[in-house]
Write an enzyme that holds these catalytic residues in place. Structure first.
Site, PDB file in Angstrom:
ATOM      1  N   ARG A  81      -2.474   7.042  -6.716  1.00 62.43           N
ATOM      2  CA  ARG A  81      -1.543   6.492  -5.736  1.00 62.43           C
ATOM      3  C   ARG A  81      -0.236   7.283  -5.571  1.00 62.43           C
ATOM      4  O   ARG A  81       0.582   6.958  -4.742  1.00 62.43           O
ATOM      5  CB  ARG A  81      -1.228   5.041  -6.109  1.00 62.43           C
ATOM      6  CG  ARG A  81      -2.482   4.172  -6.116  1.00 62.43           C
ATOM      7  CD  ARG A  81      -2.230   2.786  -6.661  1.00 62.43           C
ATOM      8  NE  ARG A  81      -1.193   2.085  -5.924  1.00 62.43           N
ATOM      9  CZ  ARG A  81      -1.364   1.473  -4.768  1.00 62.43           C
ATOM     10  NH1 ARG A  81      -2.553   1.453  -4.194  1.00 62.43           N
ATOM     11  NH2 ARG A  81      -0.363   0.861  -4.184  1.00 62.43           N
ATOM     12  N   GLU A 136      -1.285   3.930   9.472  1.00 57.13           N
ATOM     13  CA  GLU A 136      -2.265   4.573   8.595  1.00 57.13           C
ATOM     14  C   GLU A 136      -3.593   4.663   9.339  1.00 57.13           C
ATOM     15  O   GLU A 136      -3.988   3.737  10.037  1.00 57.13           O
ATOM     16  CB  GLU A 136      -2.448   3.739   7.316  1.00 57.13           C
ATOM     17  CG  GLU A 136      -3.555   4.256   6.387  1.00 57.13           C
ATOM     18  CD  GLU A 136      -3.681   3.440   5.090  1.00 57.13           C
ATOM     19  OE1 GLU A 136      -2.644   3.112   4.483  1.00 57.13           O
ATOM     20  OE2 GLU A 136      -4.816   3.149   4.702  1.00 57.13           O
ATOM     21  N   GLU A 196      -8.452   5.464  -7.502  1.00 55.37           N
ATOM     22  CA  GLU A 196      -7.473   5.693  -6.445  1.00 55.37           C
ATOM     23  C   GLU A 196      -6.185   6.196  -7.086  1.00 55.37           C
ATOM     24  O   GLU A 196      -5.512   5.460  -7.797  1.00 55.37           O
ATOM     25  CB  GLU A 196      -7.195   4.402  -5.667  1.00 55.37           C
ATOM     26  CG  GLU A 196      -6.118   4.581  -4.602  1.00 55.37           C
ATOM     27  CD  GLU A 196      -5.639   3.257  -3.987  1.00 55.37           C
ATOM     28  OE1 GLU A 196      -5.478   2.269  -4.733  1.00 55.37           O
ATOM     29  OE2 GLU A 196      -5.413   3.230  -2.772  1.00 55.37           O
ATOM     30  N   HIS A 241      -2.531   8.015  -0.781  1.00 55.21           N
ATOM     31  CA  HIS A 241      -3.430   7.702  -1.899  1.00 55.21           C
ATOM     32  C   HIS A 241      -4.665   8.583  -1.768  1.00 55.21           C
ATOM     33  O   HIS A 241      -5.158   8.775  -0.657  1.00 55.21           O
ATOM     34  CB  HIS A 241      -3.877   6.238  -1.849  1.00 55.21           C
ATOM     35  CG  HIS A 241      -2.732   5.259  -1.900  1.00 55.21           C
ATOM     36  ND1 HIS A 241      -2.876   3.937  -1.567  1.00 55.21           N
ATOM     37  CD2 HIS A 241      -1.434   5.422  -2.236  1.00 55.21           C
ATOM     38  CE1 HIS A 241      -1.714   3.322  -1.705  1.00 55.21           C
ATOM     39  NE2 HIS A 241      -0.812   4.207  -2.103  1.00 55.21           N
ATOM     40  N   ARG A 250      -1.696  -3.218  -8.036  1.00 56.54           N
ATOM     41  CA  ARG A 250      -1.410  -2.024  -7.244  1.00 56.54           C
ATOM     42  C   ARG A 250      -0.136  -1.291  -7.668  1.00 56.54           C
ATOM     43  O   ARG A 250       0.280  -0.357  -7.010  1.00 56.54           O
ATOM     44  CB  ARG A 250      -1.353  -2.371  -5.748  1.00 56.54           C
ATOM     45  CG  ARG A 250      -2.725  -2.605  -5.153  1.00 56.54           C
ATOM     46  CD  ARG A 250      -2.645  -3.010  -3.690  1.00 56.54           C
ATOM     47  NE  ARG A 250      -3.970  -3.382  -3.187  1.00 56.54           N
ATOM     48  CZ  ARG A 250      -4.691  -2.630  -2.350  1.00 56.54           C
ATOM     49  NH1 ARG A 250      -4.223  -1.502  -1.899  1.00 56.54           N
ATOM     50  NH2 ARG A 250      -5.877  -3.033  -1.955  1.00 56.54           N
ATOM     51  N   GLU A 266       1.226  -0.080   9.323  1.00 58.35           N
ATOM     52  CA  GLU A 266       1.619  -0.192   7.921  1.00 58.35           C
ATOM     53  C   GLU A 266       2.829  -1.107   7.759  1.00 58.35           C
ATOM     54  O   GLU A 266       3.314  -1.702   8.712  1.00 58.35           O
ATOM     55  CB  GLU A 266       1.882   1.207   7.336  1.00 58.35           C
ATOM     56  CG  GLU A 266       0.727   1.745   6.498  1.00 58.35           C
ATOM     57  CD  GLU A 266       0.390   0.858   5.299  1.00 58.35           C
ATOM     58  OE1 GLU A 266       1.262   0.097   4.839  1.00 58.35           O
ATOM     59  OE2 GLU A 266      -0.767   0.913   4.837  1.00 58.35           O
TER      60      GLU A 266
HETATM   61  P1  ADP Z   1      -7.305   0.882   0.175  1.00 58.75           P
HETATM   62  O1  ADP Z   1      -8.122  -0.277  -0.293  1.00 58.75           O
HETATM   63  O2  ADP Z   1      -6.507   1.481  -0.929  1.00 58.75           O
HETATM   64  O3  ADP Z   1      -6.481   0.544   1.411  1.00 58.75           O
HETATM   65  P2  ADP Z   1      -8.956   2.364   2.013  1.00 58.75           P
HETATM   66  O4  ADP Z   1     -10.079   1.425   2.294  1.00 58.75           O
HETATM   67  O5  ADP Z   1      -7.881   2.437   3.051  1.00 58.75           O
HETATM   68  O6  ADP Z   1      -8.366   2.001   0.581  1.00 58.75           O
HETATM   69  O7  ADP Z   1      -9.496   3.845   1.783  1.00 58.75           O
HETATM   70  C1  ADP Z   1     -10.569   4.091   0.934  1.00 58.75           C
HETATM   71  C2  ADP Z   1     -10.915   5.574   0.921  1.00 58.75           C
HETATM   72  O8  ADP Z   1     -11.807   5.793  -0.181  1.00 58.75           O
HETATM   73  C3  ADP Z   1     -11.653   6.041   2.176  1.00 58.75           C
HETATM   74  O9  ADP Z   1     -11.232   7.325   2.536  1.00 58.75           O
HETATM   75  C4  ADP Z   1     -13.118   6.057   1.686  1.00 58.75           C
HETATM   76  O10 ADP Z   1     -13.970   6.903   2.435  1.00 58.75           O
HETATM   77  C5  ADP Z   1     -12.919   6.554   0.278  1.00 58.75           C
HETATM   78  N1  ADP Z   1     -14.080   6.385  -0.619  1.00 58.75           N
HETATM   79  C6  ADP Z   1     -15.070   5.468  -0.595  1.00 58.75           C
HETATM   80  N2  ADP Z   1     -15.981   5.693  -1.568  1.00 58.75           N
HETATM   81  C7  ADP Z   1     -15.566   6.810  -2.248  1.00 58.75           C
HETATM   82  C8  ADP Z   1     -16.065   7.553  -3.357  1.00 58.75           C
HETATM   83  N3  ADP Z   1     -17.172   7.236  -4.008  1.00 58.75           N
HETATM   84  N4  ADP Z   1     -15.350   8.634  -3.757  1.00 58.75           N
HETATM   85  C9  ADP Z   1     -14.215   8.998  -3.143  1.00 58.75           C
HETATM   86  N5  ADP Z   1     -13.709   8.327  -2.098  1.00 58.75           N
HETATM   87  C10 ADP Z   1     -14.361   7.244  -1.648  1.00 58.75           C
HETATM   88 MG    MG Z   2      -5.558   1.817   3.008  1.00 54.30          MG
HETATM   89 MG    MG Z   3      -4.773   2.661  -1.048  1.00 57.22          MG
HETATM   90 MG    MG Z   4      -1.474   2.186   3.077  1.00 56.51          MG
HETATM   91 MG    MG Z   5      -7.763  -0.145   3.398  1.00 54.98          MG
END
Ligand code: ADP
Ligand code: MG
Ligand code: MG
Ligand code: MG
Ligand code: MG
Length: 442
Positions: free
Chosen positions: A333, A194, A331, A243, A314, A187
């Site tokens: 946050r 993370e 999301e 988040h 964001r 991170e």
């Molecule tokens: P960011 O882009 O904020 O870094 P991440 O890719 O690190 O997000 O994390 C995304 C999270 O959202 C994961 O835990 C993923 O499984 C979850 N996710 C994906 N689709 C859904 C959904 N339909 N409902 C809830 N959570 C979801």
């Molecule tokens: Mg992330």
């Molecule tokens: Mg995030």
């Molecule tokens: Mg992060």
């Molecule tokens: Mg991510």
């Protein structure tokens, strides 16, 4: 696919399990456990293991202290490291009272109660967390420090990233416990990491968050490090958030997605977002439960301060990631990993379904960096801030009947009493900052 008692007894034998930890949490999300030798497993699976709840924080009064642990059979899992006394497994339990009813002070039972409300409206909640943490060194006595030798930054690659190896060990152990790991990375902060795992229904995700923290801490320890989920361990460095991505499904379809609507977001999604925004000041005391949580929620980092939503930026409280179709989600946050995940999911789900019931308009998305707006511009746009500290957050919780009902009176009252004490202890301390700024001048 129902897992039977016999299947678990069989599995325990097969895996040479000698002890089973029966786990549950108190109102603060601290994992408690009663360990039983495997000979007691059958009795445990029948829900006949009793414990005295009177010494557990926020649980019960002495005169009603007999509690029963009802294991959730789907949570049976081997704890993937060796002990010299044989293999250890765990089961996550609901707590029942002596009348055979779900105990009102059990956060996991309480989440199920709120989930049932959503289900009566035809919805199931899915949630996916992104928990951040720091890895710090220990001193010669084994106590955690704030030092990390690691000089890596966001997404850096080893050998700069000393946490690489440790993180791989964490991921492997988590996979051994059935986690589907989506990504792990360094991170923003030095020593900050993370690890993301796949979303699931709300109860499973809350269970997973606690297992996740347990595994991360344990593996860090094995490497002589300390993993902390404290939201803001170091002033002027990135805090650790969690988040929480969330969506509602209806009949196995993502109810947030509407291919023909503006932003391709359904009315359900917009109202849910409306609920998340309108109750944010009320649930902050739950999603951000510590005095220290509010040191993270300040401008200038990636943490949210302002109550708005966006599909691009964001900085607001709620971001809508670009993914559509089954991955359509909001999301949130603000939560940090010190929260009780059962309570945090209960209050945010309740906020969302309240938004749906009341058709709460979330307003227009704010697609610019709110940190750059003046106070006047923010007030013209109706953008409010999250509570500035725990005391303010507790006042807001006290005033939000919907969020209170998502905790139920038992949890609410115990939580409130403990958190007011926490704040009072803190506010009478003399802070290092005060000494530095006042001692020589006044
Ligand atoms: P960011 O882009 O904020 O870094 P991440 O890719 O690190 O997000 O994390 C995304 C999270 O959202 C994961 O835990 C993923 O499984 C979850 N996710 C994906 N689709 C859904 C959904 N339909 N409902 C809830 N959570 C979801
Ligand atoms: Mg992330
Ligand atoms: Mg995030
Ligand atoms: Mg992060
Ligand atoms: Mg991510």
């Amino acid at each position: 696919s129902k897992i039977t008692k016999d299947a678990i007894l069989e599995k325990a034998k097969e895996l040479n399990v000698k002890f089973v930890k029966l786990q549950f949490t108190d109102v603060f999300g601290t994992t408690k456990n009663v360990a039983i030798p495997v000979e007691q497993l059958e009795k445990a699976l029948d829900g006949d293991i009793m414990f005295d709840g009177s010494s557990i924080e926020g649980f019960v009064r002495i005169e009603e202290s007999d509690m029963y642990l009802k294991p959730d059979l789907t949570t049976f899992s081997l704890i993937p490291w060796k002990s010299e006394y044989g293999n250890v497994a765990r089961l996550i339990c609901d707590v029942y009272d002596s009348n055979g009813k779900p105990f009102a002070g059990c956060p996991r039972c309480n989440l199920k109660r709120v989930i049932k409300e959503a289900e009566e409206m035809g919805f199931t909640m899915n949630a996916g967390p992104e928990a951040e943490f720091y890895l710090f060194e220990r001193d010669e006595n084994g106590f955690p420090t704030l030092n990390s030798k690691d000089k890596g930054g966001y997404f850096d690659l080893s050998p700069i990233d000393l946490g690489d190896e440790v993180r791989r060990a964490m991921v492997t152990s988590l996979q051994g416990m059935g986690f589907e790991i989506e990504a792990s990375h360094h991170e923003v902060g030095e020593g900050q990491h993370e690890i993301d795992f796949k979303y699931a229904d709300a109860v499973t995700t809350a269970d997973n968050i606690l297992t996740f923290k347990f595994v991360v801490r344990k593996i860090a320890m094995q490497y002589g490090l300390h993993a902390t989920f404290m939201p803001k361990p170091i002033f002027a460095k990135a805090g650790s958030g969690m988040h929480v991505h969330q969506s509602l499904f209806k009949k196995n379809k993502n109810a947030f997605y509407d291919a023909n609507a503006k932003y391709q977001l359904s009315k359900t999604a917009l109202y849910y977002i409306g609920g998340l925004l309108s109750h944010a000041r009320g649930y902050a005391a739950v999603t951000n439960p510590l005095v220290n949580s509010y040191k993270r929620l300040v401008p200038g980092y990636e943490a949210p301060v302002y109550i708005a939503w966006s599909e691009k930026n964001r900085s607001p409280l709620v971001r809508i990631p670009a993914r559509r179709g089954v991955g359509t989600r909001a999301e949130l946050r603000c939560p940090d990993p010190s929260c009780n995940p059962y309570l945090a999911l209960a209050v945010t789900l309740k906020a969302g379904i309240d938004g749906i019931r009341k058709k709460t308009d979330p307003g227009e998305p704010v697609n610019l960096n709110i940190y750059h707006l003046t106070e006047q511009q923010k007030s013209d746009m109706g953008i409010k801030s999250l509570p500035a500290n725990l005391s303010e957050a507790l006042d807001e919780l006290e005033a939000d009947e919907i969020i209170k009902s998502a905790l139920g009176p038992h949890i609410y009252e115990n939580y409130m009493v403990a958190k007011r004490i926490e704040w009072d202890e803190y506010r009478s301390q003399v802070h290092k900052w005060e000494i530095e700024n006042y001692l020589s001048i006044y």
